[in-house]
Design a protein around this motif. Structure first.
Motif, mmCIF file in Angstrom:
data_model
loop_
_atom_site.group_PDB
_atom_site.id
_atom_site.type_symbol
_atom_site.label_atom_id
_atom_site.label_comp_id
_atom_site.label_asym_id
_atom_site.label_seq_id
_atom_site.Cartn_x
_atom_site.Cartn_y
_atom_site.Cartn_z
ATOM 1 N N ILE A 181 2.231 -4.177 3.536
ATOM 2 C CA ILE A 181 3.514 -3.304 4.062
ATOM 3 C C ILE A 181 2.926 -2.032 3.367
ATOM 4 O O ILE A 181 2.890 -1.744 1.993
ATOM 5 C CB ILE A 181 4.527 -3.743 3.196
ATOM 6 N N PRO A 182 2.745 -1.002 4.239
ATOM 7 C CA PRO A 182 2.259 0.335 3.601
ATOM 8 C C PRO A 182 3.829 0.972 3.710
ATOM 9 O O PRO A 182 4.676 1.065 4.713
ATOM 10 C CB PRO A 182 1.381 0.938 5.071
ATOM 11 N N ARG A 183 3.918 1.827 2.650
ATOM 12 C CA ARG A 183 5.202 2.687 2.334
ATOM 13 C C ARG A 183 4.694 4.242 2.147
ATOM 14 O O ARG A 183 3.665 4.419 1.227
ATOM 15 C CB ARG A 183 5.687 2.076 1.172
ATOM 16 N N GLY A 184 5.023 5.344 2.900
ATOM 17 C CA GLY A 184 4.672 6.192 2.720
ATOM 18 C C GLY A 184 4.447 7.277 3.963
ATOM 19 O O GLY A 184 5.189 6.965 4.737
ATOM 20 N N VAL A 234 0.786 -1.210 -0.037
ATOM 21 C CA VAL A 234 -0.116 0.010 -0.156
ATOM 22 C C VAL A 234 0.916 1.314 -0.017
ATOM 23 O O VAL A 234 1.879 1.317 0.770
ATOM 24 C CB VAL A 234 -0.941 0.031 1.092
ATOM 25 N N TYR A 235 0.721 2.007 -0.998
ATOM 26 C CA TYR A 235 1.796 3.384 -1.147
ATOM 27 C C TYR A 235 1.147 4.499 -1.796
ATOM 28 O O TYR A 235 0.049 4.394 -2.245
ATOM 29 C CB TYR A 235 2.906 2.528 -1.872
ATOM 30 N N GLU A 236 2.040 5.433 -1.630
ATOM 31 C CA GLU A 236 1.440 6.763 -2.382
ATOM 32 C C GLU A 236 1.989 6.850 -3.789
ATOM 33 O O GLU A 236 2.266 6.044 -4.473
ATOM 34 C CB GLU A 236 1.906 7.492 -1.267
ATOM 35 N N ALA A 237 2.105 8.241 -3.974
ATOM 36 C CA ALA A 237 2.415 8.583 -5.517
ATOM 37 C C ALA A 237 3.493 8.265 -6.097
ATOM 38 O O ALA A 237 3.313 7.751 -7.319
ATOM 39 C CB ALA A 237 2.419 9.936 -5.651
ATOM 40 N N ARG A 238 4.505 7.752 -5.554
ATOM 41 C CA ARG A 238 6.068 7.431 -6.291
ATOM 42 C C ARG A 238 5.637 6.129 -6.976
ATOM 43 O O ARG A 238 5.796 4.995 -6.295
ATOM 44 C CB ARG A 238 6.883 7.024 -5.240
ATOM 45 N N PRO A 239 5.592 6.329 -8.389
ATOM 46 C CA PRO A 239 5.629 5.022 -9.130
ATOM 47 C C PRO A 239 6.619 3.941 -9.099
ATOM 48 O O PRO A 239 6.430 2.824 -9.491
ATOM 49 C CB PRO A 239 5.202 5.450 -10.715
ATOM 50 N N GLU A 282 -13.150 3.128 0.317
ATOM 51 C CA GLU A 282 -13.893 1.924 0.711
ATOM 52 C C GLU A 282 -13.153 0.552 0.495
ATOM 53 O O GLU A 282 -13.141 -0.277 1.061
ATOM 54 C CB GLU A 282 -15.260 2.264 -0.029
ATOM 55 N N THR A 283 -12.690 0.725 -0.774
ATOM 56 C CA THR A 283 -12.268 -0.712 -1.169
ATOM 57 C C THR A 283 -10.691 -0.971 -0.597
ATOM 58 O O THR A 283 -10.563 -1.999 -0.415
ATOM 59 C CB THR A 283 -12.042 -0.699 -2.739
ATOM 60 N N ALA A 284 -10.050 0.251 -0.056
ATOM 61 C CA ALA A 284 -8.771 0.096 0.500
ATOM 62 C C ALA A 284 -9.220 -0.717 1.671
ATOM 63 O O ALA A 284 -8.450 -1.544 2.152
ATOM 64 C CB ALA A 284 -7.994 1.271 0.573
ATOM 65 N N GLY A 285 -10.337 0.007 2.422
ATOM 66 C CA GLY A 285 -10.556 -0.666 3.682
ATOM 67 C C GLY A 285 -10.850 -2.131 3.638
ATOM 68 O O GLY A 285 -10.352 -3.031 4.596
ATOM 69 N N GLN A 286 -11.523 -2.653 2.525
ATOM 70 C CA GLN A 286 -11.680 -4.101 2.402
ATOM 71 C C GLN A 286 -10.387 -4.721 1.930
ATOM 72 O O GLN A 286 -10.375 -5.996 2.241
ATOM 73 C CB GLN A 286 -12.726 -4.262 1.284
ATOM 74 N N GLY A 323 -1.588 1.319 -4.993
ATOM 75 C CA GLY A 323 -1.011 2.504 -5.214
ATOM 76 C C GLY A 323 -2.064 3.748 -5.240
ATOM 77 O O GLY A 323 -3.005 3.468 -4.896
ATOM 78 N N SER A 324 -1.624 4.908 -5.259
ATOM 79 C CA SER A 324 -2.583 6.002 -5.306
ATOM 80 C C SER A 324 -3.483 6.092 -6.676
ATOM 81 O O SER A 324 -2.897 6.086 -7.774
ATOM 82 C CB SER A 324 -1.929 7.306 -4.739
ATOM 83 N N ALA A 325 -4.402 6.922 -6.489
ATOM 84 C CA ALA A 325 -5.166 7.092 -7.674
ATOM 85 C C ALA A 325 -4.451 8.013 -8.376
ATOM 86 O O ALA A 325 -4.672 8.038 -9.758
ATOM 87 C CB ALA A 325 -6.691 7.976 -7.107
#
Lengths: 420, 420
Positions: free
Chosen positions: B205-208, B125-130, B189-193, B151-153
């Motif tokens: 593994i969350p990164r960010g 689970v991560y943020e903007a960095r591709p 919502e889907t992330a929560g699932q 990744g992020s939207a």
């Protein structure tokens, strides 16, 4: 939730957290003295503990608790002495804390050592058995951890009496009594908050029913050491020796049907079954095991119940076994990986290549060749003590000894190194 | 939630789960070929990836994303080639899977082997960095794990393009493309699932940002590998060599202020401060570090801002440092254990006894004597690759190399043993 409840939950967590920093640095001798002192005190105060237990028993009887649950709750002198003996046994085990696991040098001259340290505060969540109170406290103290106990409402008087004895024993030594805490508010609401005390509790260990464990996993934000469910199998391959195969299946099913390392389904190669299947089914029925058989052999055994899809996924924990027929090793492996709980899986075969394939492709904590699954157990592994059998893949998998209650720390020596 | 979304979430998890059982048994050579093939494909398809990235960049600019976030999102040929190079570097590292960690015999004749195996499905689970998309896929494939990427939207077009290239590359080999999945539904919502897909995903593994990590910890029922927060300290003891102490503090604060192993507070023994404090403060200010000083020295430095309680607990990630004065080692240790995040802590001293006490009582993943905290890093430890720096105590603590993406399995050989 009222303020008092809130205060108890958080206040005791903070005390445990603070105590954990003190006991983390206690020597092996100090920890062992504490265990021995608690053992002595439990024996000396057995009568008080039994009196408290009788209060719990009375309430439980009035509420109509079943005989088997009453038996789990009940303490007598013999059981209390057994708990004390277990603590003395624990004192005699090697202390993992401080063990150097690795050390290496870096080109820049830094030397790195990796050593074992306590985890901190262990949150133990369990059901009626009051022996878990002593057992958990002993395991945690041995490994330099503080413990925050959340037992069931039905054993509250007993647990209070036991914890009072433990804390008084610690007070006679220079050992922080606050390293053992009991949550006396046994409401579900407070339990939910207990499971989310990140920063004060480092890990939760639920012990008891699969329902309890799943509740903790669903509600917790603190990391959980998952134990429990065991849908285990023995696969009898084409070349399995018939006597050995039958002996292993009987042992894995009947030696203690209620525990997690017992098998629920025997998977049998069609060719082996054609020759020895009847003998195996006879042997099982002689031991009063009822068989639920694969539809493809139903015609041959009209008296036996036919297994359904549900049977393949069921942990009976009883004298019931499902019988699955396969045409080859791959089908057996697919069945295990689909329905198993990644606990213990055994192959009985004389084909070494099949052993290698089974060991490679079956996803479970413990894989056996020509042995009963019943050996998945801390004592049987030679760990001396058992925290439980982990069915998850992080931190600890399979039987957990004292090491499962430890973390690590890196100690780095330099002479002024900075990063460029 | 509509059906399509639900289908995507679960369907891809099931595909990843299935693929994980196949790639767990892939040889080191096969896994390395896959990494090299992906590296080649990324280079060959750089133009397509850049085109997709330009869609993301355009949307981000229209939404008014800040320049620094835009820079994190942006890919060009150079960055894509760097990602490809990193995969080839990974291919050259030793494969931990299959390593035998221990083996022993039991008195009943059973032999037990403990070996390293993949974990299964890693949820990233991560943020903007591709670049995390490639990095995570590479680390997971190297260790025989499947990966489910969330990744992020804002980077969705880029991530889709990258994952398409990776999957196409795997398809040219006999390597299941389904071992790399991207969740395209980026709703919360889907992330929560996603965080609660126990049984299909084995670890998250969350990164960010720290906010992202805390969200995952709070919402997840799947075990989480926590990384991130670092409120680190250097303690300058009475006997610290002044030049060494100043050099270490400057390095630990200024070499890269935005990362977690940078210090936020320097703790100084009163006697050292009396002699060398002004020199240290001067040196920090010369490097444009603004100091927030302990109230007890505020009178001596009327131009400097005074630290508040909040400062001791703040991870500035900026050229700001809090300065705490203590009268002895114990006070320093108490301060660290109260405000630190158990990440990296350093003592600068010539007193060996103080080193031992510091190493024993400070609760952190990595403790240093006479060195900068900046060395808490997988590369600096010699691990070759880094998944992140764990700030929790279970499974992995401190810098995580490839081993952190592995679990274990016990393989037991018998000759008919049953339990008595």
């Amino acid at each position: 939730m009222n303020d008092t409840k809130d205060n108890e939950l958080i206040h005791k967590a903070e005390l445990a957290h603070e105590a954990s920093q003190v006991i983390a640095a206690k020597s092996t001798e100090e920890k062992n003295s504490a265990l021995n002192q608690i053992a002595d005190s439990l024996r000396a105060h057995a009568a008080e503990i039994i009196a408290a237990n009788q209060q719990d028993m009375l309430r439980a009887q009035q509420k109509g608790m079943t005989d088997s649950l009453l038996d789990r709750l009940m303490l007598n002198k013999e059981r209390i002495f057994a708990m004390a003996n277990a603590l003395e046994h624990l004192a005699n085990l090697a202390d993992p804390i401080g063990d150097e696991l690795e050390n290496w040098d870096r080109p820049n001259g830094l030397t790195i050592k990796k050593i074992r340290v306590p985890i901190g505060v262990i949150g133990m969540v369990y059901e009626a058995r009051p022996n878990v109170t002593v057992d958990a406290a002993g395991l945690c103290l041995k490994t330099g951890n503080a413990v925050y106990l959340r037992g069931s409402a039905s054993a509250l008087d007993t647990n209070k009496a036991i914890v009072a004895v433990i804390r008084a024993a610690l007070n006679t030594l220079e050992f922080p009594a606050d390293s053992v805490q009991l949550l006396e508010d046994t409401s579900h609401e407070t339990a939910g908050q207990f499971f989310r005390l990140n920063g004060l509790i480092d890990v939760l260990i639920p012990r008891g029913s699969s329902r309890l464990i799943q509740t903790v996993i669903k509600q917790a934000s603190i990391p959980v050491l998952e134990t429990g469910a065991g849908n285990c199998h023995v696969f009898i391959d084409e070349t399995a020796k018939p006597e050995m195969a039958i002996s292993i299946v009987l042992n894995a099913k009947t030696q203690r049907p209620s525990v997690c390392n017992t098998i629920e389904t025997v998977i049998i190669h069609q060719k082996w079954f054609d020759q020895f299947g009847s003998a195996l089914l006879d042997a099982l029925q002689k031991e009063h095991v009822s068989c639920r058989i694969d539809p493809i052999i139903a015609g041959q055994f009209p008296d036996l119940k036919v297994a359904t899809e549900e049977d393949w996924a069921t942990e009976y924990l009883d004298k019931i076994i499902a019988v699955k027929i396969v045409s080859d090793l791959d089908e057996a492996i697919r069945h295990i990986n689909k329905y198993g709980t990644k606990h213990s899986e055994s192959i009985v075969t004389e084909n070494a290549e099949h052993v290698a394939t089974f060991f490679k492709f079956v996803d479970a904590s413990t894989l056996y060749h020509n042995a009963s699954t019943r050996f998945t157990d801390g004592e049987e592994f030679g760990f001396g003590a058992e925290i439980g059998i982990s069915t998850q893949k992080l931190h600890a998998r399979g039987p957990m000894g004292l090491n499962a209650l430890t973390s690590i720390k890196y100690l780095i020596e330099g002479n002024g190194q900075i990063r460029h």
